[in-house]
Design a protein around this motif. Structure first.
Motif, PDB file in Angstrom:
ATOM      1  N   ILE A 180       0.718  -1.360  -0.186  1.00 30.48           N
ATOM      2  CA  ILE A 180      -0.061  -0.046   0.038  1.00 30.48           C
ATOM      3  C   ILE A 180       0.836   1.303  -0.004  1.00 30.48           C
ATOM      4  N   TRP A 181       2.128   1.299   0.269  1.00 27.55           N
ATOM      5  CA  TRP A 181       2.990   2.178   0.273  1.00 27.55           C
ATOM      6  C   TRP A 181       3.509   2.363  -0.986  1.00 27.55           C
ATOM      7  N   LEU A 182       3.919   1.526  -1.741  1.00 27.05           N
ATOM      8  CA  LEU A 182       4.315   1.756  -3.124  1.00 27.05           C
ATOM      9  C   LEU A 182       3.124   2.276  -4.300  1.00 27.05           C
ATOM     10  N   LYS A 183       1.877   1.657  -3.916  1.00 23.14           N
ATOM     11  CA  LYS A 183       0.733   2.264  -4.555  1.00 23.14           C
ATOM     12  C   LYS A 183       0.676   3.719  -4.390  1.00 23.14           C
ATOM     13  N   ASP A 225       4.906   6.167 -12.485  1.00 22.54           N
ATOM     14  CA  ASP A 225       4.126   5.176 -13.083  1.00 22.54           C
ATOM     15  C   ASP A 225       4.768   3.711 -12.836  1.00 22.54           C
ATOM     16  N   ARG A 226       6.020   3.534 -12.562  1.00 25.25           N
ATOM     17  CA  ARG A 226       6.663   2.314 -12.471  1.00 25.25           C
ATOM     18  C   ARG A 226       7.506   2.334 -11.092  1.00 25.25           C
ATOM     19  N   VAL A 227       7.144   1.531 -10.142  1.00 22.48           N
ATOM     20  CA  VAL A 227       8.075   1.660  -8.763  1.00 22.48           C
ATOM     21  C   VAL A 227       8.168   0.140  -8.496  1.00 22.48           C
ATOM     22  N   PHE A 228       9.231  -0.329  -7.908  1.00 27.14           N
ATOM     23  CA  PHE A 228       9.545  -1.369  -7.393  1.00 27.14           C
ATOM     24  C   PHE A 228      10.725  -1.219  -6.034  1.00 27.14           C
ATOM     25  N   GLU A 229      10.443  -2.355  -5.181  1.00 24.83           N
ATOM     26  CA  GLU A 229      11.502  -2.291  -4.016  1.00 24.83           C
ATOM     27  C   GLU A 229      11.758  -3.898  -3.596  1.00 24.83           C
ATOM     28  N   ILE A 230      13.133  -4.257  -3.294  1.00 27.12           N
ATOM     29  CA  ILE A 230      13.430  -5.279  -2.748  1.00 27.12           C
ATOM     30  C   ILE A 230      13.635  -4.912  -1.365  1.00 27.12           C
ATOM     31  N   GLY A 231      13.126  -5.542  -0.278  1.00 32.05           N
ATOM     32  CA  GLY A 231      13.290  -5.475   1.013  1.00 32.05           C
ATOM     33  C   GLY A 231      12.527  -6.360   2.080  1.00 32.05           C
ATOM     34  N   TYR A 248      11.067 -12.136   6.170  1.00 31.75           N
ATOM     35  CA  TYR A 248      11.562 -12.701   4.676  1.00 31.75           C
ATOM     36  C   TYR A 248      11.936 -11.494   3.917  1.00 31.75           C
ATOM     37  N   THR A 249      12.438 -11.695   2.729  1.00 32.81           N
ATOM     38  CA  THR A 249      12.720 -10.672   1.763  1.00 32.81           C
ATOM     39  C   THR A 249      11.751 -10.612   0.430  1.00 32.81           C
ATOM     40  N   THR A 250      11.324  -9.776   0.125  1.00 31.49           N
ATOM     41  CA  THR A 250      10.139  -9.576  -0.750  1.00 31.49           C
ATOM     42  C   THR A 250      10.516  -8.555  -1.885  1.00 31.49           C
ATOM     43  N   CYS A 251      10.295  -8.919  -3.085  1.00 33.88           N
ATOM     44  CA  CYS A 251      10.244  -8.128  -4.385  1.00 33.88           C
ATOM     45  C   CYS A 251       9.021  -7.814  -4.712  1.00 33.88           C
ATOM     46  N   GLU A 252       8.684  -6.405  -4.861  1.00 32.02           N
ATOM     47  CA  GLU A 252       7.202  -6.018  -5.473  1.00 32.02           C
ATOM     48  C   GLU A 252       7.203  -4.996  -6.556  1.00 32.02           C
ATOM     49  N   PHE A 253       6.685  -4.871  -7.468  1.00 31.19           N
ATOM     50  CA  PHE A 253       6.541  -3.599  -8.126  1.00 31.19           C
ATOM     51  C   PHE A 253       5.191  -3.536  -8.754  1.00 31.19           C
ATOM     52  N   TYR A 254       4.961  -2.340  -9.204  1.00 28.05           N
ATOM     53  CA  TYR A 254       3.544  -1.699  -9.697  1.00 28.05           C
ATOM     54  C   TYR A 254       3.853  -0.851 -10.807  1.00 28.05           C
ATOM     55  N   TRP A 287       2.831  -6.753  -8.752  1.00 21.58           N
ATOM     56  CA  TRP A 287       3.358  -8.320  -8.510  1.00 21.58           C
ATOM     57  C   TRP A 287       4.100  -8.414  -7.304  1.00 21.58           C
ATOM     58  N   GLY A 288       4.392  -9.471  -6.946  1.00 15.21           N
ATOM     59  CA  GLY A 288       5.207  -9.668  -5.807  1.00 15.21           C
ATOM     60  C   GLY A 288       5.755 -11.066  -5.689  1.00 15.21           C
ATOM     61  N   CYS A 289       7.061 -11.396  -5.294  1.00 20.10           N
ATOM     62  CA  CYS A 289       7.694 -12.585  -4.924  1.00 20.10           C
ATOM     63  C   CYS A 289       8.513 -12.717  -4.011  1.00 20.10           C
ATOM     64  N   GLY A 290       8.473 -13.744  -3.267  1.00 18.07           N
ATOM     65  CA  GLY A 290       9.301 -13.945  -2.059  1.00 18.07           C
ATOM     66  C   GLY A 290      10.752 -14.302  -2.344  1.00 18.07           C
ATOM     67  N   VAL A 291      11.607 -13.561  -2.313  1.00 16.67           N
ATOM     68  CA  VAL A 291      13.057 -13.620  -2.936  1.00 16.67           C
ATOM     69  C   VAL A 291      13.690 -15.168  -2.307  1.00 16.67           C
TER      70      VAL A 291
END
Length: 305
Positions: free
Chosen positions: A25-28, A36-42, A58-64, A265-269
């Motif tokens: 919800i923070w990235l959105k 218009d395009r954001v991502f974070e790995i954290g 855990y570590t997650t990667c999300e992009f919007y 999109w989200g993925c558990g690294v």
């Protein structure tokens, strides 16, 4: 619905703070602000169970991505996974020779797709009740009895459907497989629509499973503040000791400024590393092991003093 870790800060001793369960919800909010395009790995934190594929930290990667739809997200996922497989094979051939070489044809797109409700009904040989009605939970519990399946300790509608999926759908996902269009109650932050083929309200969502384990999750984001409020309220009705659903007024206020159609999109690294390293336990790919290892390390340190 995930359970957060709570704590207090010296600066705000009168407030209970929560470690984040996801950056979503923070990235959105950034997309709302014009990125218009954001991502974070954290890091992310969930005060939940510990097993071979779950660790509370855990570590997650999300992009919007603004104006991305579900088909585009699935295509991007196929490109990412197949590309990673090729890259990992290159590293194995040049640096990490102790790892087993991957079969690139295994990751060749397009990946298989399973549509949640039709596939589940075919597997259990029963029709699901109309899930948007209030009596759906009771009818699903009766279905559990008919199928001779133990009812979950907290028999809410999302828990019942998730249990059925874990028994009947996920075992079908040995090769890379998308489970698409789950019931709307399983994805409260996703757009939903009426599926004319099943008569059910489903979400514009897909989950990628490889070797029966979830790897990535993607959906078209709900951008109507009115529909999002309705979905938050539904989640609160299904709250229990393990799921702390709330109506996030701050996020709803942000949505009123106008979120463009957005794909998330989200993925558990850590789990992705498990897969490509051939590890059977998540602790094998964590620098300091899982939560149990870290707690044990702390005790040893005290004993040494």
């Amino acid at each position: 619905m995930a359970q957060p870790f709570t704590t207090r800060a010296t600066e705000f001793s009168d407030r209970i703070l929560s470690l984040r369960i996801a950056p979503e919800i923070w990235l959105k909010r950034l997309v709302l602000g014009g990125f218009d395009r954001v991502f974070e790995i954290g890091p992310a934190f969930r005060n939940e169970g510990l097993d071979t594929s779950h660790n509370p930290e855990y570590t997650t990667c999300e992009f919007y991505k603004a104006f991305a739809h579900l088909e585009e997200l699935m295509k991007m996922t196929e490109d990412i996974i197949s590309g990673l497989a090729s890259h990992v094979n290159h590293l194995i051939s040049t640096q990490y020779s102790t790892l087993c070489t991957l079969d690139n044809t295994y990751y060749k797109p397009p990946f298989r797709r399973i549509e949640f409700i039709p596939a589940l009904e075919a597997a259990i040989q029963h029709k699901l009740p109309e899930l948007q009605y209030k009596d759906a939970t009771g009818k699903l519990i009766s279905l559990f009895h008919d199928l001779h399946i133990p009812v979950p300790a907290s028999p809410t509608l999302p828990h019942l459907l998730d249990k059925l999926s874990s028994i009947y759908l996920e075992p079908q996902c040995e090769n890379p497989t998308f489970i698409i269009h789950p019931p709307a109650c399983l994805a409260p932050l996703s757009k939903s629509f009426h599926d004319t083929s099943t008569g059910q309200i489903v979400s514009a969502r897909a989950e990628l499973f490889i070797q029966r384990r979830e790897i990535a999750n993607m959906y078209e984001e709900e951008n109507s503040p009115f529909q999002q409020r309705k979905k938050f309220v539904e989640q609160v009705q299904w709250r229990d000791d393990e799921s702390s659903g709330v109506v996030d007024e701050g996020y709803l206020e942000a949505l009123e400024w106008g979120l463009p159609p957005t794909g998330g999109w989200g993925c558990g690294v850590d789990r992705l590393c498990m897969h490509f390293a051939g590890a059977s336990r998540i602790s094998d790919v964590l620098s300091f092991g899982n939560l149990r290892n870290v707690v044990g390390l702390t005790r040893l340190t005290r004993a040494n003093y």
